[in-house]
Motif scaffolding. Structure first.
Motif, PDB file in Angstrom:
ATOM      1  N   TYR A  31      55.020  32.060 -31.332  1.00 31.21           N
ATOM      2  CA  TYR A  31      54.878  31.685 -32.737  1.00 31.21           C
ATOM      3  C   TYR A  31      53.996  32.719 -33.423  1.00 31.21           C
ATOM      4  CZ  TYR A  31      56.548  27.068 -31.289  1.00 31.21           C
ATOM      5  OH  TYR A  31      57.288  26.037 -30.774  1.00 31.21           O
TER       6      TYR A  31
ATOM      7  N   TYR B 200      58.163  31.713 -37.030  1.00 27.39           N
ATOM      8  CA  TYR B 200      58.845  32.137 -35.814  1.00 27.39           C
ATOM      9  C   TYR B 200      59.045  33.654 -35.838  1.00 27.39           C
ATOM     10  CZ  TYR B 200      59.900  27.165 -35.341  1.00 27.39           C
ATOM     11  OH  TYR B 200      59.797  25.792 -35.223  1.00 27.39           O
TER      12      TYR B 200
ATOM     13  N   ASP C 182      61.619  21.903 -32.198  1.00 29.38           N
ATOM     14  CA  ASP C 182      60.229  21.572 -32.509  1.00 29.38           C
ATOM     15  C   ASP C 182      60.072  20.341 -33.385  1.00 29.38           C
ATOM     16  OD1 ASP C 182      59.243  23.681 -31.041  1.00 29.38           O
ATOM     17  OD2 ASP C 182      59.024  25.026 -32.761  1.00 29.38           O
ATOM     18  N   TYR C 183      60.999  20.131 -34.308  1.00 30.49           N
ATOM     19  CA  TYR C 183      60.787  19.105 -35.329  1.00 30.49           C
ATOM     20  C   TYR C 183      61.409  17.759 -35.004  1.00 30.49           C
ATOM     21  CZ  TYR C 183      59.721  23.241 -38.220  1.00 30.49           C
ATOM     22  OH  TYR C 183      59.211  24.419 -38.725  1.00 30.49           O
TER      23      TYR C 183
ATOM     24  N   PHE D 215      55.339  20.185 -29.814  1.00 28.42           N
ATOM     25  CA  PHE D 215      55.009  20.967 -31.000  1.00 28.42           C
ATOM     26  C   PHE D 215      53.813  20.379 -31.730  1.00 28.42           C
ATOM     27  CE2 PHE D 215      55.813  22.100 -35.544  1.00 28.42           C
ATOM     28  CZ  PHE D 215      55.566  23.456 -35.424  1.00 28.42           C
TER      29      PHE D 215
ATOM     30  N   ARG E  16      65.111  26.949 -33.000  1.00 28.68           N
ATOM     31  CA  ARG E  16      63.700  26.694 -32.717  1.00 28.68           C
ATOM     32  C   ARG E  16      63.194  25.476 -33.481  1.00 28.68           C
ATOM     33  NH1 ARG E  16      60.440  30.972 -30.891  1.00 28.68           N
ATOM     34  NH2 ARG E  16      58.807  29.376 -30.851  1.00 28.68           N
ATOM     35  N   ARG E  17      63.551  25.371 -34.751  1.00 17.81           N
ATOM     36  CA  ARG E  17      63.066  24.237 -35.537  1.00 17.81           C
ATOM     37  C   ARG E  17      63.775  22.951 -35.114  1.00 17.81           C
ATOM     38  NH1 ARG E  17      65.735  23.469 -40.630  1.00 17.81           N
ATOM     39  NH2 ARG E  17      63.731  23.285 -41.711  1.00 17.81           N
TER      40      ARG E  17
ATOM     41  N   ARG F 160      59.380  17.452 -30.218  1.00 15.04           N
ATOM     42  CA  ARG F 160      58.439  16.987 -31.229  1.00 15.04           C
ATOM     43  C   ARG F 160      57.020  16.820 -30.701  1.00 15.04           C
ATOM     44  NH1 ARG F 160      54.847  12.536 -32.023  1.00 15.04           N
ATOM     45  NH2 ARG F 160      55.089  11.631 -34.112  1.00 15.04           N
TER      46      ARG F 160
END
Length: 282
Positions: free
Chosen positions: A31, A88, A102-103, A123, A98-99, A120
């Motif tokens: 990151y 990123y 992560d989300y 992250f 990636r999102r 989630r």
């Protein structure tokens, strides 16, 4: 006429003064942490910190809104704050895979996606651990004023953190949240939400045209398919309903449906309004 010779070397890139980059590693990958630190001395309790997701797309936007607001804080209601953007690697404004990991707490309720999901918790631990620690190393911050800001799928993550881990941040900004990803999970978490201590400020915003077609899309060959998808995802209704549920929990809540804005154009408009709400009056 002779052709102009090619430039042998590219000119230096434009940079954003007063900002810095830190490379951080986590199990999910690399990151980039982008920081904008006010040049003025910190207040006695330290600066509030704005944790911005998808910083590749909107770090410069939020930084300038925060800086310009702080120039006349008494008039704008936006005091000086640190912007901590989580980005990123690469130049793309959004990193879908990636999102998507992560989300989200898992795959979407609506349809399958071609990338991993369910990162989630990891992250969130990364935000609360290495990211927060690095920010605190670089400047004096107020540990009681940590604002999480997310747009679209990051807006879903923002609401999910509020619903499941409300003490992770002090205040929350969810712009055009992708409630459709897992509406049932959000509703379940928000229904049980209680605040034994300080009540957070929660801002939700969405564009008027996110649940239908913009005027210029009506003649598009994809108009019917686009209208069906947007109607099914119900971004405006979803954001409004989440705001009602957040308000019912006792949080200090604001909801705006911005006229003549769509999913992309709403972001700078909503950021300015949300900063005034979460940063003023403390």
């Amino acid at each position: 006429m002779a052709a102009r010779p090619c430039v042998a070397e590219a000119p230096p890139p434009v940079t954003l003064p007063g900002t810095e980059e830190h490379i951080l590693q986590a199990p999910a990958g690399e990151y980039r942490l982008w920081l904008s630190i006010p040049q003025a001395p910190p207040p006695p309790g330290g600066f509030p910190v704005l944790y911005l997701l998808d910083a590749n797309a909107s770090f410069a936007t939020l930084t300038e809104i925060a800086r310009q607001g702080a120039v006349r804080a008494g008039a704008t209601g936006i005091g000086a704050a640190v912007v901590a953007g989580i980005a990123y690697p690469g130049e793309a404004p959004y990193h879908r895979a990636r999102r998507g990991l992560d989300y989200t707490p898992g795959p979407p309720a609506e349809e399958a996606v071609p990338y991993p999901t369910g990162g989630r918790d990891a992250f969130l631990a990364f935000l609360r651990g290495p990211v927060a620690a690095r920010v605190a190393e670089r400047c004096a911050v107020d540990a009681g004023r940590r604002v999480l800001i997310g747009h679209s799928l990051a807006g879903f993550f923002t609401l999910d953190v509020l619903a499941r881990d409300p003490g992770a941040f002090s205040d929350y900004v969810a712009i055009s949240p992708s409630v459709w990803w897992n509406r049932a999970r959000l509703e379940e978490g928000l229904a049980a939400l209680r605040f034994p201590g300080r009540v957070p400020r929660v801002a939700l915003g969405v564009g008027e045209w996110e649940q239908g077609l913009t005027p210029w899309e009506a003649a598009s060959p994809e108009a019917a398919r686009t209208a069906e998808r947007r109607g099914r995802r119900a971004m405006v209704d979803g954001a409004r309903q989440m705001a009602e549920r957040v308000a019912a929990s006792g949080a200090e809540t604001r909801f705006w449906c911005f006229p003549e804005e769509n999913h992309g154009s709403v972001l700078p408009v909503a950021l300015g309004r949300a900063l005034r709400f979460v940063l003023s009056g403390h």
